[in-house]
Scaffold this motif. Sequence first.
Motif, mmCIF file in Angstrom:
data_model
loop_
_atom_site.group_PDB
_atom_site.id
_atom_site.type_symbol
_atom_site.label_atom_id
_atom_site.label_comp_id
_atom_site.label_asym_id
_atom_site.label_seq_id
_atom_site.Cartn_x
_atom_site.Cartn_y
_atom_site.Cartn_z
ATOM 1 N N VAL A 278 39.254 39.297 39.567
ATOM 2 C CA VAL A 278 40.290 38.697 40.423
ATOM 3 C C VAL A 278 40.512 37.241 40.018
ATOM 4 O O VAL A 278 41.649 36.771 39.898
ATOM 5 C CB VAL A 278 39.891 38.796 41.909
ATOM 6 C CG1 VAL A 278 40.860 38.003 42.777
ATOM 7 C CG2 VAL A 278 39.833 40.256 42.344
ATOM 8 N N GLU A 279 39.417 36.500 39.809
ATOM 9 C CA GLU A 279 39.549 35.105 39.379
ATOM 10 C C GLU A 279 40.204 35.016 38.004
ATOM 11 O O GLU A 279 40.966 34.081 37.731
ATOM 12 C CB GLU A 279 38.175 34.445 39.342
ATOM 13 C CG GLU A 279 37.542 34.247 40.716
ATOM 14 C CD GLU A 279 36.135 33.679 40.623
ATOM 15 O OE1 GLU A 279 35.570 33.690 39.504
ATOM 16 O OE2 GLU A 279 35.606 33.230 41.650
ATOM 17 N N ALA A 280 39.913 35.996 37.141
ATOM 18 C CA ALA A 280 40.518 35.996 35.804
ATOM 19 C C ALA A 280 42.033 36.179 35.901
ATOM 20 O O ALA A 280 42.800 35.524 35.188
ATOM 21 C CB ALA A 280 39.899 37.093 34.946
ATOM 22 N N GLU A 281 42.475 37.058 36.779
ATOM 23 C CA GLU A 281 43.917 37.274 36.949
ATOM 24 C C GLU A 281 44.579 36.019 37.508
ATOM 25 O O GLU A 281 45.654 35.609 37.055
ATOM 26 C CB GLU A 281 44.160 38.466 37.868
ATOM 27 C CG GLU A 281 43.753 39.794 37.253
ATOM 28 C CD GLU A 281 43.884 40.943 38.239
ATOM 29 O OE1 GLU A 281 44.143 40.661 39.433
ATOM 30 O OE2 GLU A 281 43.740 42.104 37.822
ATOM 31 N N GLN A 282 43.925 35.403 38.496
ATOM 32 C CA GLN A 282 44.472 34.173 39.067
ATOM 33 C C GLN A 282 44.494 33.052 38.024
ATOM 34 O O GLN A 282 45.466 32.299 37.926
ATOM 35 C CB GLN A 282 43.645 33.750 40.273
ATOM 36 C CG GLN A 282 43.737 34.703 41.465
ATOM 37 C CD GLN A 282 42.765 34.334 42.573
ATOM 38 O OE1 GLN A 282 41.807 33.585 42.357
ATOM 39 N NE2 GLN A 282 42.994 34.874 43.774
ATOM 40 N N GLY A 283 43.424 32.961 37.275
ATOM 41 C CA GLY A 283 43.345 31.931 36.241
ATOM 42 C C GLY A 283 44.404 32.131 35.174
ATOM 43 O O GLY A 283 44.980 31.159 34.664
ATOM 44 N N TYR A 284 44.647 33.400 34.813
ATOM 45 C CA TYR A 284 45.683 33.665 33.816
ATOM 46 C C TYR A 284 47.046 33.197 34.317
ATOM 47 O O TYR A 284 47.799 32.531 33.598
ATOM 48 C CB TYR A 284 45.749 35.152 33.463
ATOM 49 C CG TYR A 284 46.942 35.450 32.583
ATOM 50 C CD1 TYR A 284 46.891 35.223 31.221
ATOM 51 C CD2 TYR A 284 48.147 35.887 33.140
ATOM 52 C CE1 TYR A 284 48.000 35.433 30.420
ATOM 53 C CE2 TYR A 284 49.264 36.098 32.343
ATOM 54 C CZ TYR A 284 49.188 35.879 30.987
ATOM 55 O OH TYR A 284 50.305 36.076 30.201
#
Length: 1000
Positions: A278-284
């Motif tokens: 989830v954090e990876a998607e937000q970070g992207y």
Amino acid sequence: MRLELIRHLSGPNIFTAAPVSIARLELDELTGRETADFPGFAERLAMALPGLRDHHCAAGRPGGFIDAMSAGTYFGHVTEHIALELSAMAGREVHLGRTMWAGADGRYDVMTECPQDEPTDSAVPAELIRLAMTVVKDLLAKQRPDLTVDLATIARTVERERLGPSTAAIATAARRRGIPVRRVGGRSMLRLGYGCHRRLISAAMTDQTSALGVDIAGDKMLAKQVLARAGIAVPDGMVALSAAEAVTALEQLGAPVVIKPRNGNHGKYVTIGVTSPVEAEQGYRRAAAGSGSGAVIVESYAPGTDYRVLVVDGQVVAAAELRPPSVTGDGMRTIGDLVAELNADPRRGEGHSRVLTKITVDDAALDHLAACGLEPGSVPVAGQVVTLRRNGNLSTGGTSEDVTDRIHADVAELCRRAAGAVGLDICGIDLRLAEVSAPLLGWQQADCLDDGPQQAGGPQQAGGPQQAGGPQQAGGPQQAGGPQQAGDPQQAGSQECGQQVYGRAGHEPQAGTVIEINACPGLRMHLAPAEGTPRDVAGAIVDLLYPPGALSRIPIIAVTGTNGKTTTVRMIAHILRQAGLRTGLTSTDGVFVGGRLVHLADASGPRSAEMVLDDTTVEAAVLETARGGIIRAGLGYDQADVAVITNISADHLGVDGVDDLDELINVKALVAEEIRDGGSVVLNADDPATAALADRPAVRKHAPMIRYFSLSPGSPVIARHKRAGGFCYEVCDGVLTETVGGRRRTILSTTELPGAFGGRARHVVANALAAAAACRAAGIAVKDIAEALSTFTPRQANPGRGNIYAVAAPATWAAASPVVLDYGHNAAALHAVGEMISSVWEGEPAAAITLPGDRRDDLVTQTAEAIAAWFSRVVIYEDQDRRGRAPGEMRELIAAALRQARPGIDVAFAEGPHDALRAAVDGAAGGPVLFLYEKLALAHKALDALGATPWPAEDLQAGLEGQSLLEDLDSELAGDACEGVAVGSEVTSAFTSAAIPDSS
């Protein structure tokens, strides 16, 4: 009141060496009214703008302006002081102002100083004047002016237009070394130096910065690859083009990771410590928003402290520990309140305009606070340090501590190699290390290995997930090494073969990871660190461009005067080219580089001077510097090496606020005043106004070498200067000479000077003497001066000035009629030309003339009187550009003055130059004709129509009839006038072997 116009003077000017603006005001209904006519005005103004109480005005003490208002002063003066006060309130500190009468009742020019590097087209000076006028209007209406909105708008413009800290520091460092600095447009770009030594720099990017290096640094993935191939440790990373790919990269690299734009900068749109899909998607999504292309980098998180190391020309010049923005709780205020307090620090501004950046509580900050269980409304306990981000970057509100003295030799070498790998002359290396003063793994026996130091290893050194620290690990204060860990680099990185000797603190070797390479790095963290010693990194960058001892200037010879300017600059440029210098020339006929016309215009002002000084092929500059350019825009250079003033007489009076000769002298004196210390000033000893410039305090403060030239044997100025051992240039026995220290050197015979007619064209000889003096001051050999002057043929080298043509004679004439084409347009010039024509040719001379319409009637009359003194037949035609005159007005004015001065003079009118010349030639009946022109092309067309041919070159040198320049003088007087030991001439003496060194 009305603001009619405003102009900017960017170079040294008649008011000050600093830039100024001049606003033309019309007072209208306030004409003739003073502040004392409006009871209570002064008091209301002082209440509205209390800072005015400190203004000195002419009294030279605080309160002087308030006293002046109480006694009564005009409202142009009031507007000046209000504008200066508003400028200070807007964060634009300037102090100098002056209000001047502008030629009509109620019309004033208000001069106010401008900041050194403010853009020349800035709207701020005009907006300040307009707001000052509004203040006056409101107070006269007994209304309190509301300045809040307008002043805030002006302040924002001032902030936006101000040079950033990095560029401003470079400008200051360059000026400290005496290097010329000029801002280019409104950007943070500077032009340093002149001519072939000119360099460009924009912040920390120079004109030598590798474009490939910039591209490599701008593409973070490419930079990783280049550094890795050089054996430099970088975080393992992957490019993601979608949120799904970012999640995949997280899985492959292992948590935690950092997600950032592939082409981002300033630490924006970066997410640190990503551990979940989830954090990876937000970070992207955050990084993609800042990338512009959707390409982001997912890389392994490297633990440690953030450091920035600045490398200039392969040398580490500064290092800083970067800390994330943080607040310290007091147990009462919220995080938001504490941030607002930090942002009120005057050192903080928007973007990069100040040494620190204001803190923005954006999504990244909110996410970071949330991870710590906090929000902007949280109230930290007293002493609790709350970081607002995980990474330290000044662009997001972070701070820095200077650690230059602690950097270990291993770390410094790593940074040098990184800069070399990407090929940047100036770059910022972002590192993550446990401690900057500790050695690096793999470097223990660097001095003992034949193949150089071994670099830190691959991505695995960046640390696994278990090494990822919380917010407090991202550079908090507790990580900063104390003084006991410092020590100079040699101690921290000293080595013996086979044994590593650690720093005083005994640090163990550590992994070092290069996070990023930054082209055009910001300098703020080094110039003004929150802690530690400020570093003169700007000076190091200037040293890169101009190593100690390197030249930044080219020789500049500036020429002004009333007559002879154009001919003199052409002569000087001709001589310099003869001496092998690629010369830039500005004159009323255009800009020339290397003898070729590059810009056709009346190019005797500052813009043309800048054009020459900005040309990187130019090795010497010769600048005609006219009165109009000085008044309207200042000088186009900061200081000259040689200043030449040919003469000063009444011309252009009544134009641009210059109404008498003394005012004109003050304008032209600026050229002599703005020279380098120890430079040379060439002055006409025969003109009292010009000769007296040597005694002006503003000239004397530069301790110049004064060089006088003269056509007058027995000149008391020359005699006095000779006794003092000074440089003198004069004609002795028909020869141009240089005398210094009692020794005389022959330059050139007047019979060898084209257009001089054996010395009868006195003004040509005077121009040659001035040119020779200037070139000797510039170090040119006498031999080169003589050779160049002997080939300075008027028609080729000096078009439109004293050019002689022959017009074929009708059968009734005995000989061809000589036609003298010239641009003379004032009394002094016409007397000189008339004298020359009368001394060279027999017969009654005629003239075809036009005069410029922008001269005062009395000056036109004086010029006409000079013409009448030498010419019995005159044909008048009007300029195409009447310069504000009515049709026929100038023709009638000139004719009336001619008839008044010489009753019986033959005056005729013609429609244009062709008809005027034809009529004058017909009337001369083989005698000489003076042909004055407005446009040279039209004059040449008129000559061609009459079949004119160039006058024989040998006659231009030797002359035709009459006596030589000094022939009619008493021989004893002539000898006394040129007394001295001759060097390089036929005069013999016991001392002739003591030659003057050619470089003298």
